[in-house]
Motif scaffolding. Sequence first.
Motif, mmCIF file in Angstrom:
data_model
loop_
_atom_site.group_PDB
_atom_site.id
_atom_site.type_symbol
_atom_site.label_atom_id
_atom_site.label_comp_id
_atom_site.label_asym_id
_atom_site.label_seq_id
_atom_site.Cartn_x
_atom_site.Cartn_y
_atom_site.Cartn_z
ATOM 1 N N UNK A 1 0.832 -1.202 0.000
ATOM 2 C CA UNK A 1 0.000 0.000 0.000
ATOM 3 C C UNK A 1 0.868 1.253 0.000
ATOM 4 N N UNK A 2 0.379 2.287 -0.668
ATOM 5 C CA UNK A 2 1.138 3.543 -0.750
ATOM 6 C C UNK A 2 1.025 4.365 0.529
ATOM 7 N N UNK A 3 0.123 3.990 1.408
ATOM 8 C CA UNK A 3 -0.045 4.668 2.701
ATOM 9 C C UNK A 3 0.023 3.616 3.802
ATOM 10 N N UNK A 4 0.268 4.041 5.037
ATOM 11 C CA UNK A 4 0.345 3.109 6.162
ATOM 12 C C UNK A 4 -0.925 2.297 6.302
ATOM 13 N N UNK A 5 -0.764 1.047 6.686
ATOM 14 C CA UNK A 5 -1.895 0.126 6.760
ATOM 15 C C UNK A 5 -1.606 -0.918 7.826
ATOM 16 N N UNK B 1 -8.382 1.325 0.217
ATOM 17 C CA UNK B 1 -7.679 2.114 1.227
ATOM 18 C C UNK B 1 -8.003 3.575 0.989
ATOM 19 N N UNK B 2 -7.763 4.407 1.989
ATOM 20 C CA UNK B 2 -7.840 5.856 1.810
ATOM 21 C C UNK B 2 -6.465 6.320 1.364
ATOM 22 N N UNK B 3 -6.389 6.879 0.153
ATOM 23 C CA UNK B 3 -5.088 7.326 -0.341
ATOM 24 C C UNK B 3 -4.727 8.685 0.261
ATOM 25 N N UNK B 4 -3.658 9.286 -0.188
ATOM 26 C CA UNK B 4 -3.190 10.546 0.388
ATOM 27 C C UNK B 4 -4.171 11.689 0.154
ATOM 28 N N UNK B 5 -5.056 11.570 -0.828
ATOM 29 C CA UNK B 5 -6.089 12.580 -1.087
ATOM 30 C C UNK B 5 -7.390 12.256 -0.337
ATOM 31 N N UNK B 6 -7.322 11.245 0.550
ATOM 32 C CA UNK B 6 -8.466 10.795 1.351
ATOM 33 C C UNK B 6 -9.608 10.275 0.471
ATOM 34 N N UNK B 7 -9.248 9.647 -0.635
ATOM 35 C CA UNK B 7 -10.202 9.028 -1.538
ATOM 36 C C UNK B 7 -10.049 7.515 -1.436
ATOM 37 N N UNK B 8 -11.182 6.798 -1.365
ATOM 38 C CA UNK B 8 -11.135 5.342 -1.312
ATOM 39 C C UNK B 8 -10.765 4.807 -2.685
ATOM 40 N N UNK B 9 -9.687 4.018 -2.727
ATOM 41 C CA UNK B 9 -9.219 3.424 -3.980
ATOM 42 C C UNK B 9 -8.723 2.007 -3.715
ATOM 43 N N UNK B 10 -8.710 1.202 -4.762
ATOM 44 C CA UNK B 10 -8.049 -0.098 -4.727
ATOM 45 C C UNK B 10 -6.819 0.052 -5.608
ATOM 46 N N UNK B 11 -5.658 -0.035 -4.976
ATOM 47 C CA UNK B 11 -4.404 0.125 -5.706
ATOM 48 C C UNK B 11 -3.995 -1.193 -6.349
ATOM 49 N N UNK B 12 -3.376 -1.115 -7.527
ATOM 50 C CA UNK B 12 -2.847 -2.341 -8.117
ATOM 51 C C UNK B 12 -1.742 -2.920 -7.240
ATOM 52 N N UNK B 13 -1.620 -4.229 -7.270
ATOM 53 C CA UNK B 13 -0.584 -4.903 -6.491
ATOM 54 C C UNK B 13 -1.104 -6.205 -5.941
ATOM 55 N N UNK B 14 -0.405 -6.726 -4.951
ATOM 56 C CA UNK B 14 -0.805 -8.005 -4.365
ATOM 57 C C UNK B 14 -1.420 -7.803 -2.984
ATOM 58 N N UNK B 15 -2.342 -8.696 -2.682
ATOM 59 C CA UNK B 15 -3.010 -8.737 -1.393
ATOM 60 C C UNK B 15 -2.861 -10.156 -0.861
ATOM 61 N N UNK B 16 -2.555 -10.284 0.415
ATOM 62 C CA UNK B 16 -2.519 -11.594 1.047
ATOM 63 C C UNK B 16 -3.862 -11.812 1.726
#
Length: 79
Positions: A8-12, A44-59
């Motif tokens: 994730x691009x932000x803390x999680x 997740x809430x990104x840095x602009x406080x918008x809910x997004x699903x970022x590309x990448x892997x999820x466990x």
Amino acid sequence: MYVRDDYASVGRYNKMLKGFERISLEPGETKTVTFTLGFDELNILNQQMKKVVEPGTFTISVGASSLEKDLHKSILTVK
């Protein structure tokens, strides 16, 4: 069911509870439990406080408890 956004691009949190169902099993018995994985479970809430699903892997982890020894894991890739 626990979900972890691996990059994730932000803390999680390390893992977040996103599905739960309590079942009882007799010795030798099996049951199928189904969970839905969609936007609500992966966003997740990104840095602009918008809910997004970022590309990448999820466990994705499921098991009898949150202890690592009790969890079965799969990797989900979002493009």
